[in-house]
Motif scaffolding. Sequence first.
Motif: not given
Length: 319
Positions: A235-241, A259-260, A263-273
Amino acid sequence: MKEILEVMKPGLSTSIQDTGRIGYQKYGIPTAGAMDTFAHRIANLLVGNPEEAATLEIMLMGPRLKFLQDAVIAVGGADLSAAVDGEPVCPWKSFRVYTGQILSFGKPVHGTYAYLAVSGGFYAETVMGSKSTYAQANLGGIEGRILQKGDRLSAEDKNLKSIRAGRYLKKTDIPNYEQHRPIRVITGPDISAFSDTIYQQFLQESYRITEQSNRMGYRLEGKALSHVDKADIISDAVLPGTIQVPANGQPIVLLADRQTTGGYARIATVIAADIPQLVQKKIGAEVRFLSVPLERAHADYLAQQRYFKILRTAVRSEE
Protein backbone atom coordinates in the motif's frame (compact mmCIF):
# COMPACT_ATOMS: atom_id res chain seq x y z
CA MET A 1 -23.50 35.17 8.95
CA LYS A 2 -26.72 35.69 6.98
CA GLU A 3 -29.22 33.13 5.71
CA ILE A 4 -29.12 33.47 1.96
CA LEU A 5 -31.12 30.62 0.46
CA GLU A 6 -33.52 27.79 1.18
CA VAL A 7 -33.36 24.39 -0.52
CA MET A 8 -36.74 23.65 -2.08
CA LYS A 9 -35.47 20.60 -3.97
CA PRO A 10 -31.96 19.20 -3.33
CA GLY A 11 -31.18 17.79 -6.77
CA LEU A 12 -29.32 14.55 -7.42
CA SER A 13 -26.24 15.36 -5.34
CA THR A 14 -25.58 18.90 -4.15
CA SER A 15 -22.94 19.61 -1.53
CA ILE A 16 -20.80 22.35 -0.06
CA GLN A 17 -17.22 22.13 -1.33
CA ASP A 18 -14.09 24.24 -1.25
CA THR A 19 -10.52 23.48 -2.30
CA GLY A 20 -10.23 20.62 0.18
CA ARG A 21 -8.64 19.42 3.40
CA ILE A 22 -4.91 19.92 2.95
CA GLY A 23 -2.33 18.37 5.28
CA TYR A 24 -4.34 15.53 6.81
CA GLN A 25 -3.73 12.62 4.44
CA LYS A 26 -1.04 11.32 6.80
CA TYR A 27 -3.89 10.70 9.23
CA GLY A 28 -5.98 8.93 6.60
CA ILE A 29 -8.26 11.93 5.91
CA PRO A 30 -9.02 12.46 2.19
CA THR A 31 -8.78 15.97 0.81
CA ALA A 32 -12.32 15.96 -0.67
CA GLY A 33 -13.07 19.40 -2.18
CA ALA A 34 -14.41 20.37 -5.58
CA MET A 35 -14.15 17.79 -8.35
CA ASP A 36 -13.48 20.56 -10.90
CA THR A 37 -11.24 23.02 -9.07
CA PHE A 38 -10.94 25.26 -12.15
CA ALA A 39 -14.69 25.90 -12.35
CA HIS A 40 -14.92 26.26 -8.57
CA ARG A 41 -12.17 28.88 -8.45
CA ILE A 42 -13.51 30.83 -11.43
CA ALA A 43 -17.04 30.97 -9.98
CA ASN A 44 -15.63 32.44 -6.77
CA LEU A 45 -13.58 35.07 -8.56
CA LEU A 46 -16.63 36.15 -10.57
CA VAL A 47 -18.43 37.13 -7.35
CA GLY A 48 -15.37 38.66 -5.66
CA ASN A 49 -14.63 35.77 -3.31
CA PRO A 50 -11.27 34.20 -2.50
CA GLU A 51 -10.77 31.18 -4.74
CA GLU A 52 -10.88 28.81 -1.77
CA ALA A 53 -14.32 30.02 -0.57
CA ALA A 54 -17.07 27.41 -0.32
CA THR A 55 -19.41 26.90 -3.27
CA LEU A 56 -22.25 24.51 -3.98
CA GLU A 57 -21.16 21.59 -6.16
CA ILE A 58 -24.13 20.48 -8.25
CA MET A 59 -24.12 17.13 -10.05
CA LEU A 60 -26.18 16.70 -13.25
CA MET A 61 -29.73 17.14 -11.89
CA GLY A 62 -29.59 20.44 -10.07
CA PRO A 63 -31.51 21.77 -7.08
CA ARG A 64 -34.27 24.35 -6.76
CA LEU A 65 -33.18 27.19 -4.49
CA LYS A 66 -35.08 30.16 -3.09
CA PHE A 67 -33.07 33.26 -2.23
CA LEU A 68 -33.81 34.79 1.16
CA GLN A 69 -32.00 38.05 0.41
CA ASP A 70 -30.38 39.92 -2.45
CA ALA A 71 -26.98 38.64 -3.54
CA VAL A 72 -24.55 38.37 -6.44
CA ILE A 73 -24.07 34.84 -7.73
CA ALA A 74 -22.30 32.99 -10.54
CA VAL A 75 -22.58 29.49 -11.98
CA GLY A 76 -19.48 27.88 -13.51
CA GLY A 77 -18.67 24.43 -14.79
CA ALA A 78 -21.28 22.19 -16.42
CA ASP A 79 -24.17 23.77 -18.28
CA LEU A 80 -27.19 22.41 -16.42
CA SER A 81 -29.68 24.90 -17.87
CA ALA A 82 -29.70 27.28 -14.90
CA ALA A 83 -32.61 29.71 -14.73
CA VAL A 84 -33.88 32.40 -12.36
CA ASP A 85 -37.68 32.51 -12.13
CA GLY A 86 -37.74 30.46 -15.31
CA GLU A 87 -35.51 32.81 -17.31
CA PRO A 88 -32.21 31.25 -18.53
CA VAL A 89 -29.06 32.74 -17.04
CA CYS A 90 -25.64 32.98 -18.62
CA PRO A 91 -23.02 30.62 -17.13
CA TRP A 92 -19.55 31.91 -16.32
CA LYS A 93 -20.95 35.36 -15.51
CA SER A 94 -21.93 37.01 -12.23
CA PHE A 95 -25.39 38.51 -11.83
CA ARG A 96 -27.65 39.85 -9.12
CA VAL A 97 -30.56 37.92 -7.63
CA TYR A 98 -33.24 39.35 -5.40
CA THR A 99 -35.12 38.20 -2.32
CA GLY A 100 -37.75 35.60 -3.21
CA GLN A 101 -36.32 34.66 -6.60
CA ILE A 102 -35.92 30.99 -7.49
CA LEU A 103 -32.78 29.52 -9.03
CA SER A 104 -33.47 26.20 -10.74
CA PHE A 105 -31.65 23.80 -13.04
CA GLY A 106 -33.03 21.81 -15.95
CA LYS A 107 -31.67 19.54 -18.65
CA PRO A 108 -27.92 18.89 -18.52
CA VAL A 109 -26.45 20.29 -21.75
CA HIS A 110 -22.80 19.40 -21.27
CA GLY A 111 -20.55 18.56 -18.35
CA THR A 112 -21.36 16.88 -15.04
CA TYR A 113 -20.46 19.26 -12.19
CA ALA A 114 -21.63 22.87 -11.89
CA TYR A 115 -20.54 25.29 -9.16
CA LEU A 116 -22.73 27.96 -7.60
CA ALA A 117 -20.81 30.77 -5.90
CA VAL A 118 -22.48 33.50 -3.83
CA SER A 119 -20.95 36.78 -2.80
CA GLY A 120 -19.39 36.18 0.59
CA GLY A 121 -19.07 32.43 0.13
CA PHE A 122 -21.25 29.77 1.75
CA TYR A 123 -20.93 29.33 5.49
CA ALA A 124 -20.24 25.91 7.01
CA GLU A 125 -18.32 24.71 10.02
CA THR A 126 -14.61 24.44 9.28
CA VAL A 127 -13.36 20.90 9.95
CA MET A 128 -9.60 20.35 9.70
CA GLY A 129 -9.17 23.56 7.75
CA SER A 130 -11.93 22.97 5.22
CA LYS A 131 -15.69 23.33 4.76
CA SER A 132 -15.78 20.57 2.15
CA THR A 133 -18.34 17.81 2.50
CA TYR A 134 -16.88 14.33 2.84
CA ALA A 135 -20.09 12.31 3.15
CA GLN A 136 -18.46 8.93 3.79
CA ALA A 137 -17.21 10.20 7.15
CA ASN A 138 -19.89 12.86 7.79
CA LEU A 139 -17.32 15.65 7.71
CA GLY A 140 -17.83 19.28 6.74
CA GLY A 141 -20.65 20.92 4.83
CA ILE A 142 -24.12 20.66 6.39
CA GLU A 143 -23.91 17.88 8.99
CA GLY A 144 -21.42 16.11 6.73
CA ARG A 145 -24.04 15.26 4.09
CA ILE A 146 -25.41 16.34 0.75
CA LEU A 147 -28.20 18.92 0.81
CA GLN A 148 -31.77 18.03 1.74
CA LYS A 149 -35.10 19.74 1.19
CA GLY A 150 -35.64 22.46 3.77
CA ASP A 151 -31.97 23.19 4.42
CA ARG A 152 -31.20 26.88 4.86
CA LEU A 153 -27.73 28.00 3.86
CA SER A 154 -25.94 31.08 5.08
CA ALA A 155 -23.27 33.25 3.55
CA GLU A 156 -20.18 34.41 5.36
CA ASP A 157 -20.48 37.92 6.81
CA LYS A 158 -20.15 40.40 3.98
CA ASN A 159 -22.14 43.27 2.50
CA LEU A 160 -23.82 41.14 -0.14
CA LYS A 161 -25.50 44.08 -1.85
CA SER A 162 -22.27 45.99 -2.51
CA ILE A 163 -20.56 43.35 -4.64
CA ARG A 164 -20.22 44.20 -8.31
CA ALA A 165 -22.15 42.05 -10.77
CA GLY A 166 -21.38 41.54 -14.46
CA ARG A 167 -17.93 39.96 -14.33
CA TYR A 168 -17.58 37.24 -16.93
CA LEU A 169 -15.10 34.76 -18.34
CA LYS A 170 -13.98 35.40 -21.91
CA LYS A 171 -15.44 32.95 -24.42
CA THR A 172 -11.95 31.85 -25.41
CA ASP A 173 -11.25 30.87 -21.78
CA ILE A 174 -14.44 28.87 -21.20
CA PRO A 175 -13.65 25.13 -21.10
CA ASN A 176 -15.09 23.00 -23.87
CA TYR A 177 -16.33 19.88 -22.11
CA GLU A 178 -17.52 18.33 -25.36
CA GLN A 179 -14.14 18.16 -27.05
CA HIS A 180 -12.81 14.66 -27.53
CA ARG A 181 -9.10 15.21 -27.05
CA PRO A 182 -7.18 12.60 -25.04
CA ILE A 183 -6.67 13.06 -21.31
CA ARG A 184 -2.95 13.58 -20.69
CA VAL A 185 -1.06 11.41 -18.22
CA ILE A 186 2.44 10.86 -16.90
CA THR A 187 3.69 7.31 -16.42
CA GLY A 188 3.91 5.25 -13.27
CA PRO A 189 4.91 5.13 -10.55
CA ASP A 190 4.35 1.37 -10.94
CA ILE A 191 5.01 1.23 -14.65
CA SER A 192 7.30 -1.78 -14.13
CA ALA A 193 4.20 -3.80 -13.21
CA PHE A 194 3.16 -3.62 -16.89
CA SER A 195 4.91 -4.62 -20.10
CA ASP A 196 5.63 -2.04 -22.80
CA THR A 197 2.96 -3.71 -24.94
CA ILE A 198 0.32 -3.33 -22.24
CA TYR A 199 1.24 0.31 -21.62
CA GLN A 200 0.87 1.03 -25.34
CA GLN A 201 -2.49 -0.76 -25.25
CA PHE A 202 -3.51 1.54 -22.37
CA LEU A 203 -2.69 4.56 -24.56
CA GLN A 204 -4.24 3.25 -27.77
CA GLU A 205 -7.54 1.86 -26.49
CA SER A 206 -10.56 3.90 -25.40
CA TYR A 207 -12.36 3.33 -22.11
CA ARG A 208 -15.96 3.93 -21.07
CA ILE A 209 -16.82 5.67 -17.79
CA THR A 210 -19.07 3.21 -15.96
CA GLU A 211 -22.11 3.70 -13.74
CA GLN A 212 -20.00 2.72 -10.69
CA SER A 213 -18.12 6.03 -10.93
CA ASN A 214 -18.44 8.68 -8.20
CA ARG A 215 -16.50 11.39 -6.35
CA MET A 216 -14.05 8.78 -5.08
CA GLY A 217 -13.04 7.69 -8.56
CA TYR A 218 -14.08 7.01 -12.14
CA ARG A 219 -14.20 3.31 -12.95
CA LEU A 220 -13.37 2.64 -16.58
CA GLU A 221 -14.28 -0.28 -18.81
CA GLY A 222 -12.38 -1.45 -21.86
CA LYS A 223 -9.85 -4.01 -23.04
CA ALA A 224 -8.33 -5.44 -19.86
CA LEU A 225 -4.77 -4.50 -18.90
CA SER A 226 -2.71 -7.45 -17.70
CA HIS A 227 0.09 -7.25 -15.14
CA VAL A 228 3.59 -8.65 -15.49
CA ASP A 229 3.14 -10.43 -12.17
CA LYS A 230 0.21 -9.37 -9.97
CA ALA A 231 -2.02 -6.36 -9.36
CA ASP A 232 -1.25 -5.93 -5.67
CA ILE A 233 1.53 -3.70 -4.36
CA ILE A 234 2.54 -2.69 -0.86
CA SER A 235 0.00 0.00 0.00
CA ASP A 236 1.36 3.37 -1.13
CA ALA A 237 0.27 6.98 -1.57
CA VAL A 238 -2.28 7.97 -4.21
CA LEU A 239 -3.00 11.40 -5.68
CA PRO A 240 -5.79 13.12 -7.59
CA GLY A 241 -5.64 11.49 -11.00
CA THR A 242 -3.81 8.31 -9.92
CA ILE A 243 -4.84 5.47 -12.26
CA GLN A 244 -4.91 2.11 -10.51
CA VAL A 245 -5.30 -1.21 -12.29
CA PRO A 246 -6.78 -3.96 -10.08
CA ALA A 247 -6.70 -7.67 -10.89
CA ASN A 248 -9.61 -7.42 -13.35
CA GLY A 249 -7.50 -5.14 -15.58
CA GLN A 250 -10.06 -2.31 -15.65
CA PRO A 251 -8.52 1.09 -14.74
CA ILE A 252 -9.79 3.28 -11.89
CA VAL A 253 -8.98 7.02 -11.88
CA LEU A 254 -8.91 8.26 -8.29
CA LEU A 255 -10.47 11.67 -7.64
CA ALA A 256 -11.50 14.10 -4.88
CA ASP A 257 -12.86 11.64 -2.29
CA ARG A 258 -10.20 9.01 -2.95
CA GLN A 259 -8.58 7.08 -0.12
CA THR A 260 -5.14 8.27 0.97
CA THR A 261 -3.28 5.07 0.04
CA GLY A 262 -3.90 2.20 -2.34
CA GLY A 263 -2.73 -1.35 -2.92
CA TYR A 264 -3.15 -1.69 -6.70
CA ALA A 265 -0.45 -1.05 -9.30
CA ARG A 266 -0.49 2.53 -10.59
CA ILE A 267 0.00 2.62 -14.36
CA ALA A 268 -0.21 6.41 -14.78
CA THR A 269 -1.45 9.68 -13.30
CA VAL A 270 -3.71 12.25 -14.98
CA ILE A 271 -1.93 15.61 -15.02
CA ALA A 272 -3.46 18.32 -12.82
CA ALA A 273 -4.42 20.55 -15.75
CA ASP A 274 -6.57 17.79 -17.30
CA ILE A 275 -8.47 16.56 -14.24
CA PRO A 276 -11.30 19.10 -14.79
CA GLN A 277 -11.74 17.88 -18.38
CA LEU A 278 -11.98 14.28 -17.14
CA VAL A 279 -14.41 14.83 -14.26
CA GLN A 280 -16.79 16.80 -16.49
CA LYS A 281 -17.29 13.77 -18.74
CA LYS A 282 -20.62 12.01 -18.26
CA ILE A 283 -21.27 8.39 -17.39
CA GLY A 284 -20.91 6.36 -20.57
CA ALA A 285 -18.48 8.78 -22.20
CA GLU A 286 -15.36 7.45 -23.90
CA VAL A 287 -11.91 8.35 -22.56
CA ARG A 288 -8.52 8.02 -24.23
CA PHE A 289 -5.14 8.80 -22.72
CA LEU A 290 -1.99 10.49 -24.04
CA SER A 291 1.37 10.16 -22.33
CA VAL A 292 3.31 13.41 -21.84
CA PRO A 293 6.63 14.20 -20.14
CA LEU A 294 6.63 15.34 -16.52
CA GLU A 295 8.01 18.69 -17.70
CA ARG A 296 4.85 19.25 -19.79
CA ALA A 297 2.65 18.53 -16.77
CA HIS A 298 4.65 21.02 -14.66
CA ALA A 299 4.55 23.68 -17.39
CA ASP A 300 0.77 23.43 -17.82
CA TYR A 301 0.19 23.54 -14.06
CA LEU A 302 2.33 26.66 -13.72
CA ALA A 303 0.59 28.28 -16.70
CA GLN A 304 -2.76 27.71 -15.00
CA GLN A 305 -1.50 29.27 -11.76
CA ARG A 306 -0.26 32.32 -13.69
CA TYR A 307 -3.67 32.60 -15.33
CA PHE A 308 -5.39 32.69 -11.93
CA LYS A 309 -2.90 35.28 -10.69
CA ILE A 310 -3.87 37.52 -13.61
CA LEU A 311 -7.57 37.05 -12.84
CA ARG A 312 -7.05 37.81 -9.14
CA THR A 313 -5.22 41.00 -10.04
CA ALA A 314 -8.01 42.05 -12.40
CA VAL A 315 -10.67 41.45 -9.76
CA ARG A 316 -8.79 43.42 -7.11
CA SER A 317 -8.32 46.35 -9.48
CA GLU A 318 -12.12 46.62 -9.83
CA GLU A 319 -12.85 46.65 -6.10
